[in-house]
Scaffold this motif. Structure first.
Motif, PDB file in Angstrom:
ATOM      1  N   LEU A 185      12.486  -5.926  11.173  1.00  0.00           N
ATOM      2  CA  LEU A 185      12.023  -4.943  10.201  1.00  0.00           C
ATOM      3  C   LEU A 185      13.207  -4.285   9.506  1.00  0.00           C
ATOM      4  N   PHE A 202      -8.082  -4.788  11.400  1.00  0.00           N
ATOM      5  CA  PHE A 202      -9.462  -4.504  10.983  1.00  0.00           C
ATOM      6  C   PHE A 202     -10.422  -5.535  11.565  1.00  0.00           C
ATOM      7  N   LEU A 203      -9.996  -6.803  11.514  1.00  0.00           N
ATOM      8  CA  LEU A 203     -10.872  -7.860  12.033  1.00  0.00           C
ATOM      9  C   LEU A 203     -11.133  -7.656  13.528  1.00  0.00           C
ATOM     10  N   ASP A 256      18.207  -4.641   3.867  1.00  0.00           N
ATOM     11  CA  ASP A 256      17.781  -5.443   2.721  1.00  0.00           C
ATOM     12  C   ASP A 256      18.911  -6.363   2.323  1.00  0.00           C
ATOM     13  N   TRP A 313      -8.093 -15.363   7.604  1.00  0.00           N
ATOM     14  CA  TRP A 313      -8.617 -14.003   7.578  1.00  0.00           C
ATOM     15  C   TRP A 313      -9.901 -13.944   6.759  1.00  0.00           C
ATOM     16  N   VAL A 373       3.325  -6.358   7.620  1.00  0.00           N
ATOM     17  CA  VAL A 373       2.591  -5.182   8.088  1.00  0.00           C
ATOM     18  C   VAL A 373       1.175  -5.176   7.504  1.00  0.00           C
ATOM     19  N   TRP A 427       5.232 -10.239  -4.634  1.00  0.00           N
ATOM     20  CA  TRP A 427       5.742  -8.985  -4.080  1.00  0.00           C
ATOM     21  C   TRP A 427       7.041  -9.229  -3.326  1.00  0.00           C
ATOM     22  N   ILE A 428       7.063 -10.306  -2.546  1.00  0.00           N
ATOM     23  CA  ILE A 428       8.273 -10.608  -1.785  1.00  0.00           C
ATOM     24  C   ILE A 428       9.431 -10.904  -2.733  1.00  0.00           C
ATOM     25  N   PHE A 458      -0.623  -7.742   6.698  1.00  0.00           N
ATOM     26  CA  PHE A 458      -1.470  -8.706   7.410  1.00  0.00           C
ATOM     27  C   PHE A 458      -1.783  -8.240   8.823  1.00  0.00           C
ATOM     28  N   LEU A 459      -0.812  -7.538   9.422  1.00  0.00           N
ATOM     29  CA  LEU A 459      -1.082  -6.975  10.739  1.00  0.00           C
ATOM     30  C   LEU A 459      -2.265  -6.007  10.661  1.00  0.00           C
ATOM     31  N   LEU A 503      -4.627  -5.992   8.302  1.00  0.00           N
ATOM     32  CA  LEU A 503      -5.854  -6.740   7.988  1.00  0.00           C
ATOM     33  C   LEU A 503      -6.441  -7.362   9.246  1.00  0.00           C
ATOM     34  N   TYR A 504      -5.561  -7.965  10.057  1.00  0.00           N
ATOM     35  CA  TYR A 504      -6.071  -8.575  11.292  1.00  0.00           C
ATOM     36  C   TYR A 504      -6.535  -7.503  12.267  1.00  0.00           C
ATOM     37  N   MET A 552      14.907  -8.389   0.139  1.00  0.00           N
ATOM     38  CA  MET A 552      13.745  -9.271   0.278  1.00  0.00           C
ATOM     39  C   MET A 552      13.154  -9.167   1.675  1.00  0.00           C
ATOM     40  N   THR A 553      14.021  -8.923   2.679  1.00  0.00           N
ATOM     41  CA  THR A 553      13.517  -8.804   4.045  1.00  0.00           C
ATOM     42  C   THR A 553      12.554  -7.638   4.163  1.00  0.00           C
ATOM     43  N   ARG A 554      12.884  -6.542   3.461  1.00  0.00           N
ATOM     44  CA  ARG A 554      12.026  -5.379   3.550  1.00  0.00           C
ATOM     45  C   ARG A 554      10.643  -5.688   2.975  1.00  0.00           C
ATOM     46  N   ARG A 555      10.667  -6.409   1.867  1.00  0.00           N
ATOM     47  CA  ARG A 555       9.381  -6.723   1.237  1.00  0.00           C
ATOM     48  C   ARG A 555       8.582  -7.695   2.093  1.00  0.00           C
ATOM     49  N   LEU A 556       9.307  -8.626   2.744  1.00  0.00           N
ATOM     50  CA  LEU A 556       8.622  -9.529   3.683  1.00  0.00           C
ATOM     51  C   LEU A 556       7.948  -8.721   4.782  1.00  0.00           C
ATOM     52  N   ALA A 557       8.668  -7.689   5.235  1.00  0.00           N
ATOM     53  CA  ALA A 557       8.092  -6.852   6.281  1.00  0.00           C
ATOM     54  C   ALA A 557       6.842  -6.150   5.778  1.00  0.00           C
ATOM     55  N   HIS A 558       6.876  -5.705   4.499  1.00  0.00           N
ATOM     56  CA  HIS A 558       5.650  -5.108   3.929  1.00  0.00           C
ATOM     57  C   HIS A 558       4.471  -6.048   4.101  1.00  0.00           C
ATOM     58  N   VAL A 559       4.692  -7.303   3.672  1.00  0.00           N
ATOM     59  CA  VAL A 559       3.598  -8.275   3.735  1.00  0.00           C
ATOM     60  C   VAL A 559       3.146  -8.471   5.173  1.00  0.00           C
ATOM     61  N   PHE A 564     -17.214  -8.621   6.461  1.00  0.00           N
ATOM     62  CA  PHE A 564     -16.189  -7.816   5.816  1.00  0.00           C
ATOM     63  C   PHE A 564     -16.094  -8.182   4.346  1.00  0.00           C
TER      64      PHE A 564
END
Lengths: 439, 479
Positions: free
Chosen positions: A433, B18-19, A438, A374, B10, A236-237, B12-13, B15-16, B1-8, A383
């Motif tokens: 962010l 939820f934990l 980009d 995780w 977010v 994805w990245i 994981f943020l 997911l954690y 690519m930075t934007r997509r890194l931010a997606h990932v 989970f």
């Protein structure tokens, strides 16, 4: 001494203090049979940290100063809890820590130039796949349902699957960065775009095949989960498209459905997940873990006051349970935060990295830590179905510790070459962010 | 690519996140429910080798004690009477948790309870090992009687004092030796425990308290209570042989030909079609109401003090009043049945059954004393007296004649269930001024026919009643 190393040293002292404090409190508790004999091991562990710190000063003086203290803290807490559960595990833990530190130093010294990894890409890929897939074929035979297969070498047994994951991360990074450069060229109009170019799907098919083999033929859902999460995030990245992502997820869901419907092992794992009471053989550990966690409550029972002897797998697969039970929700949350911080630093490094290969590799390693931790904790809190995943740095799992230390060395190596992003403190990871746009 | 890194990042943020949330649910929000879960044996496992108080019977016999032994642990939990109290006192084990009073009274025995721990102000500063002692209402002599009477059978027997709700004897067979489970030889414990828990006869199961059986025609006494309350006490059922409540459903048949008459003759002939007729006349609502008042439906099942409640009892009776009236589909534990008849014996007042009468501190001071715990007045005194009359008549001339004892007027019922392959017998003695209620359940005894089955189970109930009444120390009018 650079600024980063000063930060590192300060935080290391803090990690050492927390470790010693945990061991001391546990030793005072009357239920724990800790003797003075663990002190040399405790000092030994700190000595290993000191060696690592000195090596970083020498070989990677300007690398990131946050990464190593975080992992050292996790390792120290893990050590405190292992010896609290069974003081005789101290030499075992120390032996693995020593091996892991050696691996770290070798990786740090040996992999000065990461571009070399890109050149030997095909071999790396084959090697990674072998490490990932071979153990299940070699170690066929009776194995525990909730554990990954290991290669038994008499005195020690090794599970090289996680190392395989790490090697594959390197391969993915090399492959995806090359693939991406063509993608970029296409985007910039330097090459003619190929409408419906099938090569676009090659990484997808590769990732899907690999994951499906682990799911269906090795019926190792937990390993497959980590491998898949790593792959999908890196892809994805590098080049993700939302439509391809949907296709990929559908294909993986299909593989999981096939496995859940036809493979006895997978079926029983899912059954134990849905109703642990009816499947006590597999489900008992997760039942006990929720009882133990509830017993800990908000503030915990204090180190040594919990029920780790009663908790199966407390030193490895369920290593999170005694920690969160005895340090409470607060302590458990602190552990979660440590991993989050580790990922944050890793991803920030990925943003700052010099080359696309470095970026993808750094994010892959960060996600390796994050995904493994995780999934391991998610299984503990039900989970996810019961997995065979240990908590990185905390659990007493030598193979994983070595792998994680090599990964850490790679990450530090990337941070060494990354240009410094102007940042007033350098203390907290700042996930940039939108500000940078980009690039 | 930075934007997509931010997606990932977010993702994981999230997911954690939820934990965190899930961990908070387990450790904070839902923690009490998990801590009190009936299957949670964490607490008791933690205190396995700590100092622990004794458990005594009402007449002073020591049932469980902790003794000093040489070895790594230094202390061993012993059960001097072995299997005799396996289901009452229970056991404590290093890896398999515990059961019975050892489990439910763990806070007192292990000294976790603050009242036990802090005897005077100095105890706040010294971590001294204070433990509490448990005094049961169970009597050693009565327990021995139940064991002798039940020898060789699978089932349960409960002896209860109806006026106080004190359980005087509680037997469930097969039983086990708790000494084997509290041993320090963990390998042996594991193999013993595995053998016990995989035994098809379930020796670890306390049948008296935790196993429900079809109540069968014992339920007709509840139907009779409902009939009396509805002023149908003098209602005469025309003589019939079978009743078919619904088109095409299974008929309710009386084996000995046509039967009928008033409540008394229905009871002494065990006339199921007659009861079914009455049930239709009373209606399902009334039957449900009475059985709820008696604690058979819609409430948490009756258990001894502090025992895990487990699942809810039957939500309601059979939807067809005819079937409901003869107890079709209703299950009850032997303790519940004893409790039901104790309520009738006690003039309609339900007393919470209990097995612990006193908690003492380590030096013998009484810390907690059981006080009468009336649950509710389920039936009026008059109704209860009429029911006792019916039960007495049932023993004099009815289906429970096997229960009669020379010299003492007894009331009771006997019922067998061939589908479930088990039989019930209950006595109230003396029926005029009840001192004890005995409930016996026999499981799958390969009965050759109903007569033999009823005779078997009745003989056991009679033997227990007779022996208890004749105990020199068992005074009429109190215990």
């Amino acid at each position: 001494m650079t600024r980063q190393r000063i930060v590192e040293l300060t935080l290391l002292l803090l990690a050492a203090f927390i470790t010693v404090a945990t061991v001391t409190v546990a030793a005072v508790n009357e239920r724990v049979a800790l003797s003075w004999a663990v002190i040399p091991y405790l000092l030994g562990l700190m000595a290993l940290w000191a060696v690592t710190h000195l090596a970083l000063r020498r070989w990677a003086p300007s690398s990131n100063g946050l990464l190593f203290p975080i992992t050292a803290l996790l390792q120290g807490v893990g050590f405190a809890f292992m010896i609290r559960i069974d003081p005789e595990l101290a030499d075992n833990h120390f032996a693995w820590s020593l091996a892991a530190t050696c691996a770290f130093l070798l990786a740090l010294r040996g992999l000065r130039d990461l571009t070399w990894l890109q050149k030997v890409r095909p071999y790396v890929g084959v090697g990674g796949a072998l490490l990932l897939l071979a153990p299940a074929s070699i170690a066929r035979g009776p194995r525990q349902l909730d554990a990954s297969p290991v290669i038994d070498l008499g005195a020690i047994s090794i599970a090289p699957q996680q190392l395989g994951n790490l090697v594959l991360i390197t391969f993915f990074a090399a492959w995806l960065s090359q693939y991406r450069s063509r993608n970029t060229a296409e985007h910039l109009g330097q090459v003619q775009p190929l409408e419906g170019d099938p090569s676009r799907f090659l990484p997808l098919i590769g990732g899907w095949l690999l994951t499906s083999v682990i799911i269906i033929f090795h019926s190792d859902m937990s390993l497959a989960f980590v491998t898949f999460v790593i792959f999908v995030s890196m892809w994805w990245i590098a080049a993700g498209r939302i439509r391809d992502l949907a296709i990929l997820l559908t294909a993986i869901a299909g593989s999981v459905a096939v496995a859940a419907g036809s493979i006895a092992e997978t079926k029983s794992i899912f059954a134990a997940w849905i109703d642990p009471w009816a499947n006590l053989e597999l489900g008992e550990a997760s039942i006990r873990s929720s009882f133990a966690l509830a017993g800990g409550g908000l503030t915990g029972t204090g180190p040594g006051g919990g029920s780790a002897d009663w908790m199966p797998g407390a030193t490895d697969l369920f290593a999170f349970v005694p920690v969160a039970e005895e340090l409470g929700f607060i302590g458990g949350a602190a552990i979660l935060l440590s991993y989050l911080l580790l990922v944050g630093v890793g991803l920030r490094l990925a943003v700052a990295a010099r080359t696309e290969f470095d970026t993808i590799l750094a994010s892959g390693i960060a996600i390796f830590f994050a995904g493994q931790a995780w999934a391991s904790i998610a299984a503990v809190v039900r989970f996810l179905p019961p997995t065979g995943l240990s908590l990185p740095f905390v659990a007493l799992n030598g193979s994983l510790l070595i792998t994680c230390n090599i990964a850490l060395a790679l990450l530090l190596r990337i941070s060494e070459t990354a240009p410094n992003i102007s940042d007033r403190t350098q203390l907290l990871p700042q996930i940039t962010l939108q500000s940078q746009g980009d690039q | 690519m930075t934007r997509r890194l931010a997606h990932v990042g977010v993702v994981f943020l999230l997911l954690y996140g939820f934990l965190f949330f899930r961990l908070e649910i387990i450790q904070v929000l839902n923690a009490d429910a998990l801590r009190n879960h009936p299957q949670n044996n964490r607490e008791i496992t933690l205190v396995f080798d700590e100092p622990r108080g004794v458990i005594r019977t009402a007449d002073g016999e020591i049932v469980a004690q902790t003794v000093a032994v040489s070895g790594r642990q230094g202390r061993l939990r012993q059960y001097p009477y072995g299997p005799l109290y396996s289901h009452v006192a229970g056991f404590i084990s290093a890896e398999n948790g515990g059961a019975g009073l050892e489990r439910t009274q763990n806070d007192f025995l292990g000294g976790e309870d603050l009242g036990v721990r802090l005897q005077d102000s100095r105890d706040l500063f010294i971590d001294r090992s204070r433990t509490g002692q448990i005094e049961m209402s169970i009597r050693h002599d009565i327990q021995l009687i139940t064991r002798a009477a039940m020898a060789g059978h699978v089932g349960a027997a409960v002896v209860i004092n109806p006026t106080t709700g004190s359980v005087l004897g509680l037997w469930s067979s097969p039983q086990f030796d708790p000494n084997h489970l509290s041993s320090h030889d963990l390998m042996a414990v594991t193999s013993d425990y595995t053998a016990l828990s995989s035994d098809p006869n379930q020796p670890l199961l306390n049948r008296a308290e935790f196993q429900s059986y079809d109540i069968g025609s014992l339920f007709t006494i509840v139907t009779a209570a409902a009939a009396i309350e509805e002023d149908l006490g003098d209602f005469v059922v025309p003589s019939i042989e079978r009743v078919t409540p619904l088109e095409g459903s299974q008929a309710i048949v009386h084996d000995g030909g046509a039967c009928g008459g008033d409540l008394e003759s229905l009871l002494i002939t065990n006339c199921s079609p007659g009861w079914a007729t009455i049930g239709t006349k009373i209606g399902g609502g009334k039957l449900n109401d009475v059985s709820q008042r008696l604690g058979l439906t819609r409430t948490s099942p009756v258990r001894l003090d502090g025992s895990p409640k487990g699942t809810l009892e039957t939500e309601s009776l059979n939807s067809s009043a005819s079937y409901a009236a003869v107890g079709e589909g209703l299950k009850a534990t032997p303790l519940q049945v004893a409790h039901l008849f104790a309520t009738i014996a006690n003039g309609g007042a339900r007393m919470q059954p209990h097995a612990v009468s006193r908690v003492r501190t380590y030096d013998g001071k009484v810390l907690e004393e059981f006080t009468l715990n009336p649950l509710r007045q389920s039936l009026s005194k008059e109704t209860a007296a009429e029911l006792r009359q019916l039960l007495a008549e049932n023993v004099v001339s009815g289906t429970a004649q096997n229960l009669s004892i020379n010299g003492t007027p007894v009331g009771g019922m006997v019922a067998t269930q061939f589908l479930g392959k088990h039989g019930w017998a209950v006595t109230i003695a003396p029926v005029t001024l009840p001192d004890l209620v005995v409930a016996v359940l026999l499981e799958d005894d390969s009965f050759s026919d109903q007569q033999v089955a009823e005779a078997n189970v009745a003989a056991i109930a009679r033997r227990i009643t007779e022996a208890v009444l004749r105990l020199p120390s068992f005074k009429v009018g109190g215990s």
